[in-house]
Design a protein around this motif. Structure first.
Motif, short mmCIF file in Angstrom:
data_model
loop_
_atom_site.label_atom_id
_atom_site.label_comp_id
_atom_site.label_asym_id
_atom_site.label_seq_id
_atom_site.Cartn_x
_atom_site.Cartn_y
_atom_site.Cartn_z
N ARG A 66 28.21 9.60 -53.90
CA ARG A 66 28.36 10.69 -52.95
C ARG A 66 27.65 10.40 -51.61
O ARG A 66 28.23 10.65 -50.54
N ASP B 147 27.35 7.79 -50.04
CA ASP B 147 28.04 6.73 -49.30
C ASP B 147 29.40 7.19 -48.76
O ASP B 147 30.13 6.38 -48.18
N THR B 148 29.75 8.45 -48.94
CA THR B 148 31.09 8.92 -48.63
C THR B 148 31.50 8.60 -47.20
O THR B 148 32.57 8.02 -46.95
N GLU B 149 30.68 8.98 -46.22
CA GLU B 149 31.08 8.77 -44.83
C GLU B 149 31.16 7.29 -44.48
O GLU B 149 32.05 6.87 -43.73
N MET C 194 34.46 6.08 -45.92
CA MET C 194 35.60 6.61 -45.18
C MET C 194 35.74 5.95 -43.81
O MET C 194 36.85 5.70 -43.34
N GLU D 75 42.00 9.87 -47.89
CA GLU D 75 41.10 11.01 -47.97
C GLU D 75 40.77 11.39 -49.42
O GLU D 75 39.73 11.98 -49.69
N ARG E 150 37.31 10.85 -51.09
CA ARG E 150 36.20 11.82 -51.05
C ARG E 150 36.05 12.52 -52.40
O ARG E 150 34.94 12.79 -52.87
N LEU F 67 34.35 10.06 -54.85
CA LEU F 67 32.93 9.86 -54.57
C LEU F 67 32.10 11.11 -54.85
O LEU F 67 30.88 11.01 -55.05
N ALA F 68 32.74 12.26 -54.88
CA ALA F 68 32.02 13.50 -55.18
C ALA F 68 31.73 13.65 -56.67
O ALA F 68 30.89 14.47 -57.06
#
Length: 228
Positions: free
Chosen positions: A18, A20-22, A25, A40, A43, A46-47
């Motif tokens: 989580r 590392d999400t940005e 992306m 997308e 996301r 990764l959540a």
């Protein structure tokens, strides 16, 4: 999974989560400028909390970092969507079995400053090992024709149509519009066998009793596994 050092000096690969999400992306969007929002759904992966057999149950999200911990590459993989959509796969138990045996790499992204240095290849090799250890038999990906040689050097067989023998001569095939498919066996049971009468080879051994002998041929309707 603990971070893994690679053959590349100063580069390590670890599971993405989580936080590392940005970073993931941004890497994926930079690698796909024509459609930066195409992945997308990553996301959602990764959540999720980490869980086997891959990094997030049937999804794999990994990140490559340099010696300072800066993200330089990312890979996303998991379940091929065509398994849910194919008209020839109408039994839920059969689909469930194939989901545990066939994986796909859906995205590989490398930071522009690190392209050409082997980061992408390192991520793909790591992914192949992860799918193998999780009990999969085949790793696939889709690619544009210009990258055919690249994936062949990584040990993939490239073809127009992915054809999988499920047993008793029954073969399911999947073809994509403007891309080709690359496939790589990742266990000792699975192989890719040229078959007389078919333009693309056939995946052998993905399920029990689905092996394809070298003598097999296609008669126009189904695979004949007896000598002609």
């Amino acid at each position: 999974m603990k971070p893994l050092r690679t053959r590349l000096p100063g580069i390590r690969i670890r599971d993405a989560g989580r936080p590392d999400t940005e970073a993931v992306m941004q890497l994926v969007a930079a690698a796909n400028p024509a459609d930066p929002g195409a992945f997308e759904d990553a996301r959602l992966t990764l959540a999720q909390a980490p869980a086997g057999p891959l990094s997030h149950f049937r999804s794999l999200a990994i990140l490559a970092e340099d010696a300072s911990g800066n993200p330089v590459g990312a890979l996303m993989g998991g379940a091929p969507t065509w398994l849910f959509e194919h008209e020839g796969l109408d039994h839920p138990l059969l689909v469930e079995c194939l989901l545990a045996r066939i994986g796909i790499i859906s995205a590989v992204a490398v930071h522009p400053d690190h392209r050409g240095g082997g980061v992408g290849a390192g991520l793909i090799r790591h992914a192949a090992g992860r799918f193998a250890r999780a009990g999969y038999g085949l790793l696939t990906l889709n690619f544009f024709p210009a990258l055919e040689g690249y994936y062949q050097r990584l040990g993939f067989t490239t073809m127009e149509t992915l054809q999988v023998h499920l047993g008793d001569g029954y073969v399911v095939g999947q073809q994509w519009g403007d891309t080709r498919v690359a496939a790589k066996p990742v266990d000792r049971h699975t192989a890719i066998i040229p078959v007389r009468g078919l333009a693309s080879p056939v995946v052998s051994g993905i399920l029990p009793r689905s092996g394809v002998p070298q003598s097999a041929y296609f008669d126009g309707e189904q695979l004949q596994i007896r000598p002609a």
